[in-house]
Design an enzyme around this catalytic site. Structure first.
Site, short mmCIF file in Angstrom:
data_model
loop_
_atom_site.label_atom_id
_atom_site.label_comp_id
_atom_site.label_asym_id
_atom_site.label_seq_id
_atom_site.Cartn_x
_atom_site.Cartn_y
_atom_site.Cartn_z
N ASP A 62 1.51 -1.15 -0.17
CA ASP A 62 0.42 -0.39 0.32
C ASP A 62 0.71 1.42 0.13
OD1 ASP A 62 0.62 -0.07 2.18
OD2 ASP A 62 -1.21 -0.74 3.05
N ASN A 130 -7.26 -2.23 14.26
CA ASN A 130 -8.74 -2.82 14.20
C ASN A 130 -8.42 -3.61 13.49
OD1 ASN A 130 -7.35 -2.15 11.49
ND2 ASN A 130 -8.90 -0.41 11.67
N HIS A 132 -6.59 -4.40 10.23
CA HIS A 132 -6.34 -4.47 8.97
C HIS A 132 -5.30 -4.93 8.10
CE1 HIS A 132 -4.26 -0.27 9.58
NE2 HIS A 132 -3.35 -0.87 9.08
N GLU A 137 -9.19 -2.33 5.41
CA GLU A 137 -9.93 -1.40 6.65
C GLU A 137 -11.62 -2.61 6.87
OE1 GLU A 137 -8.61 -0.13 8.68
OE2 GLU A 137 -7.64 2.60 8.27
P1 PGA Z 1 2.46 -0.90 12.67
O1 PGA Z 1 1.59 -1.24 11.45
O2 PGA Z 1 3.31 -1.92 12.22
O3 PGA Z 1 2.68 0.33 12.92
O4 PGA Z 1 1.82 -0.63 14.02
C1 PGA Z 1 0.63 -2.54 10.93
C2 PGA Z 1 -0.01 -1.56 9.57
O5 PGA Z 1 -1.31 -1.17 10.40
O6 PGA Z 1 -0.32 -2.28 9.43
#
Ligand code: PGA
Length: 252
Positions: A62, A130, A132, A137
């Protein structure tokens, strides 16, 4: 489950190394965020010990919309800083969505074509608080193709730690869809820290639900889940892989 993020990174890098050495033209699906940083550090070490990435193709999950690749919070910049500038992956084999594309639909279609042309051998994933994966999402439905997504408030707030103010955090992104993720031959899901404990429990042990996007990984036959003690703290210890037990999904 690992004692430290560093140990987890070293182990995960060994899984990636197996693909890089074992495939003629290895294709790696890569993730950004704090979680994979120990993996990238370990891969840089492996490169310095002789691992050759010259035939590897990388496809990132992404990118934010509206900030250029040179912006220090862009995911292109993140990948450059943590991995690409340190190893011999060929620049023309690096793929990341272009968040500055004028025609975002065309950019999504271009990215899906790239994914079709390069079947992913191993997909690395983090998980949002959350649930994702990529920027897929929680929602009433999950989108299979690469698409533009409006980031959820929880995601924007979580990303705010990297920006001067909440207003500066991009609110939209381009993300690979769940189809490309599920078509990867092998998937590695990484999560560290107490704040991921509950979502890891729900993603792994709960129902498969579109409002917990990572739970869809239960449908894949080759997922390795890499955790530390804190992120594993809400799991029933009986689900941990006991060394030699062959299972389709390994919890490590
Ligand atoms: P993070 O993000 O590794 O910074 O916790 C993970 C994500 O949002 O996929």
């Amino acid at each position: 489950m690992f004692e430290s993020e560093r140990d987890a990174g070293v182990y995960t890098a060994a899984l990636v190394e197996r693909i890089v050495m074992g495939e003629k033209d290895p294709v790696l699906g890569l993730a950004t965020g704090s979680t994979p940083i120990p993996l990238y550090e370990a891969l840089v070490q492996l490169y310095r010990s002789g691992l050759d990435f010259s035939r590897a193709t990388t496809i990132n999950l992404d990118e934010y919309i509206g900030i250029p690749g040179q912006h220090e919070q862009s995911y292109r910049h993140f990948m450059q800083t943590h991995l690409f500038q340190h190893v011999n992956i060929q620049p023309d084999r690096i793929f990341i969505p272009d968040g500055m594309a004028e025609d975002l639909d065309a950019e999504c279609a271009r990215y899906d074509k790239i994914i079709r042309q390069h079947a992913i051998h191993m997909q690395v994933l983090g998980i949002g608080v959350n649930g994702h994966i990529g920027f897929n999402e929680p929602d009433d439905l999950l989108v299979s193709r690469t698409h533009v997504v409006q980031l959820r408030q929880a995601t924007v707030e979580s990303n705010a730690r990297f920006f001067p103010t909440l207003d500066d955090v991009p609110k939209r992104a381009i993300t690979m869809g769940v189809q490309a993720i599920l078509q990867a031959q092998h998937i590695i899901l990484m999560a560290f820290g107490e704040e991921k404990a509950n979502i890891i429990q729900r993603a792994i042990m709960g129902e498969v639900r579109t409002d917990v996007p990572a739970s869809i990984l239960q449908l894949h036959r080759d997922v390795v889940v890499i955790l530390d003690k804190a992120s594993a703290s809400q799991l029933d210890p009986s689900v941990y892989l006991a060394g030699s037990q062959p299972t389709s999904s390994q919890l490590l």
